[in-house]
Write an enzyme that holds these catalytic residues in place. Structure first.
Site, mmCIF file in Angstrom:
data_model
loop_
_atom_site.group_PDB
_atom_site.id
_atom_site.type_symbol
_atom_site.label_atom_id
_atom_site.label_comp_id
_atom_site.label_asym_id
_atom_site.label_seq_id
_atom_site.Cartn_x
_atom_site.Cartn_y
_atom_site.Cartn_z
ATOM 1 N N GLY A 67 0.782 -1.237 0.000
ATOM 2 C CA GLY A 67 0.000 0.000 0.000
ATOM 3 C C GLY A 67 0.809 1.280 0.000
ATOM 4 C CB SER A 68 4.334 2.180 -0.758
ATOM 5 O OG SER A 68 4.499 1.689 -2.062
ATOM 6 C CG ASN A 69 2.004 3.168 -5.718
ATOM 7 O OD1 ASN A 69 2.402 4.147 -6.336
ATOM 8 N ND2 ASN A 69 2.618 1.987 -5.759
ATOM 9 C CG LEU B 114 -1.763 -9.196 -6.505
ATOM 10 C CD1 LEU B 114 -1.073 -10.259 -5.667
ATOM 11 C CD2 LEU B 114 -0.889 -8.839 -7.708
ATOM 12 C CG LEU C 32 -7.843 -10.552 -14.331
ATOM 13 C CD1 LEU C 32 -8.415 -11.421 -15.440
ATOM 14 C CD2 LEU C 32 -7.254 -9.270 -14.907
ATOM 15 C CG ASN D 239 -3.046 -1.871 -12.928
ATOM 16 O OD1 ASN D 239 -3.007 -1.943 -11.707
ATOM 17 N ND2 ASN D 239 -2.325 -2.658 -13.714
ATOM 18 C CG HIS E 51 2.643 -3.576 -15.057
ATOM 19 N ND1 HIS E 51 2.139 -4.728 -14.500
ATOM 20 C CD2 HIS E 51 3.801 -3.921 -15.671
ATOM 21 C CE1 HIS E 51 2.957 -5.728 -14.780
ATOM 22 N NE2 HIS E 51 3.971 -5.276 -15.481
ATOM 23 C CG ASP F 8 -0.475 -6.204 -16.519
ATOM 24 O OD1 ASP F 8 -0.983 -5.485 -15.641
ATOM 25 O OD2 ASP F 8 0.277 -7.154 -16.262
ATOM 26 C CD GLU G 192 8.238 0.485 -10.835
ATOM 27 O OE1 GLU G 192 7.248 1.078 -11.310
ATOM 28 O OE2 GLU G 192 8.221 -0.036 -9.709
HETATM 29 C C1 GRF Z 1 3.670 -1.350 -7.414
HETATM 30 O O1 GRF Z 1 4.959 -1.628 -7.828
HETATM 31 C C2 GRF Z 1 2.758 -1.296 -8.587
HETATM 32 O O2 GRF Z 1 3.378 -0.876 -9.747
HETATM 33 C C3 GRF Z 1 2.322 -2.714 -8.741
HETATM 34 O O3 GRF Z 1 2.286 -3.247 -7.443
HETATM 35 C C4 GRF Z 1 3.101 -2.480 -6.584
HETATM 36 C C5 GRF Z 1 2.262 -1.999 -5.459
HETATM 37 O O4 GRF Z 1 3.001 -1.498 -4.418
HETATM 38 N N1 GRF Z 1 1.117 -2.814 -9.496
HETATM 39 P P1 GRF Z 1 2.291 -0.866 -3.163
HETATM 40 O O5 GRF Z 1 1.320 -1.909 -2.603
HETATM 41 O O6 GRF Z 1 1.580 0.367 -3.588
HETATM 42 O O7 GRF Z 1 3.376 -0.581 -2.186
#
Ligand code: GRF
Length: 193
Positions: A14-16, A87, A89, A104, A106, A147, A172
């Site tokens: 969940g860092s994003n 994860l 679909l 999404n 990726h 994707d 990345e």
């Molecule tokens: C990220 O690298 C994103 O590109 C991919 O899964 C990862 C999620 O990371 N789809 P986080 O859970 O947001 O830390």
């Protein structure tokens, strides 16, 4: 323009999610109103608790039930959906409910290193094994194909021959932290036109 409520769907760290919550905190454009997580043990849920953002656990089986998920989206008046490390679909009814309103992220330069099984460290290990000289992130619209949706934006970073898969993941990830919220904000500003 009315502030848009975002739902972030995540399965793991969940860092994003956290980065988006912070980026949009105090924004007139949008706010993260809800975290949806399919794994009760995911660290993303802990982040939501700490950040004071509502969260809902929706298992992979429950995700197949529109009568459960769509009312949740309505309850929070969700106008835009972000999949960030989610994860399962996404079922068609959700894609239909958010046309051009679901993206999404990726962790590779799609169409390279995408598709089934290509997530998290699997992607970065494949990039390493292929001897790529660069990697990057891709933001794309969500379609029923894994994707497979139209690419909205990509950001890239150079790799060194000695970079390990962990180094690649780190480079990345920095791109995601810097660019993903801004790319979403630009999309939302266009949505409001
Ligand atoms: C990220 O690298 C994103 O590109 C991919 O899964 C990862 C999620 O990371 N789809 P986080 O859970 O947001 O830390």
């Amino acid at each position: 323009m009315q502030r848009i409520n975002i739902a972030v769907f995540a399965s793991g760290d969940g860092s994003n999610f956290e980065n988006l919550v912070n980026y949009f905190s105090g924004s007139a454009v949008a706010r993260v109103a809800l975290l949806v997580c399919n794994k009760p043990e995911a660290y993303a849920l802990e982040r939501a608790r700490r950040l004071g953002v509502d969260a809902s656990v929706v298992t992979k089986a429950e995700l197949q039930q529109p009568e459960l998920v769509l009312p949740l989206m309505r309850k929070y008046n969700i106008g835009f959906v972000v999949l960030a490390g989610f994860l399962p679909l996404m079922p068609n009814y959700m894609i239909d409910a958010f046309p051009q309103r679901m993206v999404n992220i990726h962790p590779s330069l799609l169409p390279k290193f995408g598709g089934k099984g290509m997530w998290g460290h699997h992607v970065h290990e494949a990039v390493k094994a292929a001897g790529e000289t660069e990697t990057g992130m891709t933001v794309h619209w969500v379609t029923p194909q894994c994707d497979g949706g139209t690419i909205i934006a990509q950001r890239r970073v150079a790799l060194l021959p000695e970079d390990t898969a962990d180094d690649i993941a780190h480079k990345e990830h920095l791109l995601e932290m810097e660019h993903f919220p801004k790319i979403i904000e630009e999309l939302l500003l266009r949505c409001g036109d």
